[in-house]
Design an enzyme around this catalytic site. Structure first.
Site, PDB file in Angstrom:
ATOM      1  N   ASP A 152      -2.116   6.558 -22.865  1.00  0.00           N
ATOM      2  CA  ASP A 152      -2.689   7.599 -22.016  1.00  0.00           C
ATOM      3  C   ASP A 152      -2.131   7.424 -20.608  1.00  0.00           C
ATOM      4  O   ASP A 152      -1.869   6.306 -20.166  1.00  0.00           O
ATOM      5  CB  ASP A 152      -4.212   7.468 -22.010  1.00  0.00           C
ATOM      6  CG  ASP A 152      -4.877   8.565 -21.202  1.00  0.00           C
ATOM      7  OD1 ASP A 152      -4.385   9.701 -21.237  1.00  0.00           O
ATOM      8  OD2 ASP A 152      -5.871   8.277 -20.517  1.00  0.00           O
TER       9      ASP A 152
ATOM     10  N   THR B 100      -3.494   8.493 -17.453  1.00  0.00           N
ATOM     11  CA  THR B 100      -4.482   8.095 -16.451  1.00  0.00           C
ATOM     12  C   THR B 100      -5.125   6.780 -16.842  1.00  0.00           C
ATOM     13  O   THR B 100      -5.650   6.630 -17.946  1.00  0.00           O
ATOM     14  CB  THR B 100      -5.563   9.178 -16.312  1.00  0.00           C
ATOM     15  OG1 THR B 100      -4.934  10.426 -16.041  1.00  0.00           O
ATOM     16  CG2 THR B 100      -6.512   8.830 -15.187  1.00  0.00           C
TER      17      THR B 100
ATOM     18  N   ASP C  16      -8.475   4.414 -21.857  1.00  0.00           N
ATOM     19  CA  ASP C  16      -9.664   3.882 -21.197  1.00  0.00           C
ATOM     20  C   ASP C  16     -10.821   4.865 -21.164  1.00  0.00           C
ATOM     21  O   ASP C  16     -11.928   4.506 -20.782  1.00  0.00           O
ATOM     22  CB  ASP C  16      -9.332   3.467 -19.762  1.00  0.00           C
ATOM     23  CG  ASP C  16      -8.941   4.662 -18.901  1.00  0.00           C
ATOM     24  OD1 ASP C  16      -8.639   5.730 -19.473  1.00  0.00           O
ATOM     25  OD2 ASP C  16      -8.935   4.534 -17.663  1.00  0.00           O
TER      26      ASP C  16
END
Length: 807
Positions: A311, A313, A549
């Protein structure tokens, strides 16, 4: 948390309950009654379980029985192999206890801590501190840790996929049940704990989340298969050896010693131990890097990974954002800053974007929110209806605006520079419409909000490492594809120049797999699509690791071969991941991959040594037994138990321990059992043949104890010489320390035959020069045969593989 508007008496009581929670006296009463969430949070096995599993093993039991038999003869030195019971147990216990301490400490750091309201104040508590009827707050990303009933909800959406397998979020209203193990996708609320302790589903999840376990894996399945085959071979070999020893003209003590000497080396006593040690040391090393390994086979799994889905971000970029610019579009009579301040203030659990906006516009707007739609990764926007101000939304321009409008084109131009661009606008219909909740309708653009993300300092070096290791990296993000591509391009990720908008991806599995396999950067990916993309890659034979996350990463983390979550990420992400990077450093991942490769590669080497010994021991027992039965009168087993012990020390035990901890960067491949047996089986056959030939050439016949001792010594010289050559093969490719290891073991082995004290202790007599030369000649022939077998094996593999790849 407040309930706004006219309320009945029951509603006012409910509001007070939500606000106040339990009192200290009520909590104490429930603790006294035992109504607590009292499941112990174990990150590893207990100390007693570790001791029991390392002492009371099948292999230790076999060795203990054989040791008792030998000690009963009075020849205590022949029971030296019994030291392995103590040594193996102590090494395993010490290593696992060290791993337990590391895992216990890291699991405490990484566990979910829900916010519980008591006496009118909210505080974070450990899951085992919750009692029945506690009021627990929940927001985006929060894991529901006990079963309960919703008391208050604001656009609350709960993902129950971990329980039901259904990926669609479920809307929750007051009175609805919530199950432990699910997590909040959007909105906020509070629930009352109705089932705690072992009654709650989360009790099992919490206990399993960080447990020190060795679950199914190719490596352990392969070892178990090997041990099963060995067990079948032990029975006929053992029976034949016993019959042969007792049928000859040997005294009972000598017959018993020969029987034990035949049976002891058949058992690969250190193979399981070395596997456990290698895994445990891997956990300890990773623990020092603030990496929590929830399951030990995750280390092995990462050794096999060839695709990493990351991912953007929180992985390639830092979580924190900064408001870089605000571009009014002239379509509103309200200052954009006032509306932004109001939107940021009304969200009880603001995401990173709203936090950056709140930092830039901290003043009170004076607007009163009548309805709030929190941000959802599936919607890509958030919004609120304010009294007298209408409906406002903040989200992705390419979602809120139709294609072709000027404002969307400007947003895409800004995003192309790697910036995050959000649209502030007025919604065309009420956000809390009962027939279409959360549908904004036509949006009138008011301003473009430009946010900056900082690229992690270690991201480029980490991507470079994966490229050098032939591991493909695919960036899968919910952000604008052009923006994600700009960030990936700045990190020199191959293929980043052609980002793919996930909304254009095909839905059917085969075409989706082809598109995902080909692309490198994907934007506007929904949580369900992330999961589908991971599955599509797996369908093409890839071993996939997923890093993330956020809540939107949970489904993909759960389905990936290896899920890697950031420590600062949502509790839900951490709960489903096998590995948690508690320091939030993407640069830790190469160390995890390297540790996995070290473990799997070294265990393969160690297994080759142990299985070579098992093969030649079984064959020697069979050959000596059959030969004795068909007419060779009184042909005793060539070795004493003490001979077997010193052979194991210098050709297997000490080298295996060192090799199991050595550096190893080779990527693991399937076919563990086949590769191990390709060297172990022919090597074991050759060693048995060379050793038996040497023994027959110099065997003096019955009634000559000196000649028998010299024959046993000659056979032992052949055995150790060829076994040391196999050790050299296993240790390749050569390096200075591996050469030193083989040289050291060779020197120690030679000293056993040279030093008077060791010759006397181990009953060795190399004084017959002719016998020694015969032994060395048989060893040389065995070495040549082993090299020929390896050459033939390489030719066969080249014939099968046009690329000529060899192991």
């Amino acid at each position: 948390m407040r309930i706004v508007g006219a309320m009945t008496g029951d509603e006012r009581l409910l509001a007070v309950t939500v606000e106040r929670g339990l009192s200290a006296a009520e909590v104490a009463e429930r603790v006294a009654e035992g109504r607590t969430n009292d499941v112990p949070a174990r990150a590893s096995r207990s100390a007693w379980e570790i001791v029991r599993s390392n002492v009371f093993t099948r292999i230790n039991a076999i060795f203990a029985v054989l040791a008792v038999i030998v000690f009963s003869t009075g020849y205590l030195l022949d029971g030296l192999f019994a030291v392995l019971i103590v040594a193996n147990s102590i090494v395993g216990i010490v290593q696992e206890l060290r791993a337990k301490r590391t895992l216990d400490r890291l699991a405490i750091v990484g566990q979910a801590r829900p916010r519980v309201r008591r006496d009118g104040r909210a505080a974070e508590l450990a899951p085992n501190e919750i009692v029945a009827d506690d009021v627990i707050e929940m927001g985006p990303g929060d894991q529901i840790v006990v079963d309960g009933q919703v008391l208050a909800a604001g656009a609350l959406e709960v993902d129950e996929s971990l329980l039901t397998g259904e990926s669609d979020p479920v809307m929750k209203v007051p009175g609805d049940p919530v199950m432990s193990g699910s997590f909040v996708v959007a909105g906020s609320g509070a629930y009352r704990a109705t089932k705690v302790g072992r009654e709650a589903y989360a009790a099992r999840l919490a206990e399993e989340a960080s447990r020190f376990t060795l679950v199914d894996s190719e490596l352990r399945n392969g070892i178990n298969t090997i041990l099963k085959v060995i067990t079948y071979l032990l029975v006929p070999a053992g029976v034949l050896s016993i019959v042969n020893q007792f049928s000859g003209h040997q005294a009972l003590p000598d017959a018993l010693r020969g029987m034990v000497a035949a049976l002891v080396p058949m058992v690969p006593e250190g193979l399981i131990l070395m596997t456990s040690i290698a895994f445990a040391v891997g956990v300890i090393r990773l623990g020092r890097r603030q990496c929590l390994v929830n399951e030990l086979p995750a280390i092995e799994g990462l050794a096999r990974v060839d695709v990493v889905c990351a991912d953007k971000t929180g992985t390639l970029t830092e979580n924190a954002l900064r408001l870089a610019a605000l571009h009014p579009l002239g379509n509103g009579d309200t200052a954009p800053g006032v509306a932004l301040a109001a939107l940021a203030a009304c969200d009880p659990r603001p995401n990173a974007s709203l936090q950056a906006i709140a930092a830039a516009y901290p003043e009170d707007s004076g607007w009163r929110a009548e309805a709030v739609v929190p941000f959802s990764s599936a919607r890509k926007w958030s919004g609120a209806r304010f009294a007298g101000q209408g409906n406002w939304v903040l989200g992705a321009p390419d979602v809120l605006l139709p294609d072709g409008v000027v404002e969307r084109a400007e947003a895409e131009r800004l995003a192309a520079g790697g910036l995050r661009v959000l649209l502030l606008g007025r919604a065309g219909q009420p956000l809390d419409a009962p027939d279409a909740p959360g549908a904004p309708g036509a949006v009138t653009p008011v301003a473009l909000v430009v946010l900056e993300q900082k690229v992690r300092d270690d991201a480029q070096a980490t991507l470079g490492y994966f490229a050098s290791q032939q591991v493909a990296v695919k960036v899968i993000s919910g952000d604008n594809a052009v923006s994600v591509g700009a960030v990936a391009s700045s990190l020199e990720l191959p293929g980043a120049g052609t980002p793919v908008d996930a909304r254009t991806l095909p839905e059917d599995g085969e075409h989706l797999a082809a598109a995902v396999d080909k692309g490198a950067v994907f934007g506007r990916v929904t949580p369900a699509q992330k999961r589908s993309m991971v599955t599509a890659l797996q369908s093409r034979g890839h071993t996939v690791a997923m890093t993330g996350d956020g809540v939107n990463d949970v489904l993909a983390l759960k389905d990936a071969d290896i899920g890697v979550a950031m420590g600062s990420g949502s509790p839900a992400a951490r709960s489903v991941a096998q590995i948690v990077l508690l320091d939030n450093a993407f640069s830790t991942l190469p160390h995890v991959v390297a540790e996995g490769r070290r473990v799997i590669g070294n265990i393969e080497r160690v297994a080759t040594l142990f299985l070579t010994k098992t093969v030649y021991s079984v064959l020697l027992a069979l050959v000596v037994g059959v030969t004795g039965l068909i007419g060779f009168d009184s042909l005793p087993y060539p070795f004493l138990p003490r001979h077997v012990t010193i052979t194991g020390w210098f050709t297997i035990g000490l080298p295996a321990f060192i090799l199991s901890l050595a550096p190893n960067t080779d990527r693991a491949r399937p076919g563990f059992v086949g590769r191990v047996l390709r060297l172990a089986a022919p090597s074991g056959v050759v060693i048995a043949a060379a050793c038996f030939t040497s023994y027959l050439l110099v065997h003096p016949g019955p009634g000559d104890p000196v000649g028998q001792e010299q024959a046993s010594t000659s056979a032992l010289i052949t055995l150790i010489t060829v076994a040391l050559w196999v050790l050299g093969i296993v240790a390749r490719p050569d390096s200075w320390w591996k050469v030193g290891l083989v040289a050291g073991m060779t020197a120690l082995s030679a000293l056993m035959f040279v030093l008077p004290v060791t010759r006397e202790l181990f009953l060795l007599d190399p004084t017959n020069t002719g016998d020694t030369l015969s032994a060395l000649a048989c060893a040389a022939a065995g070495i040549v045969l082993i090299e020929i077998s390896r050459w033939i094996s390489r030719l066969r593999r080249r014939a099968v593989s046009p690329a000529g790849a060899v192991d």
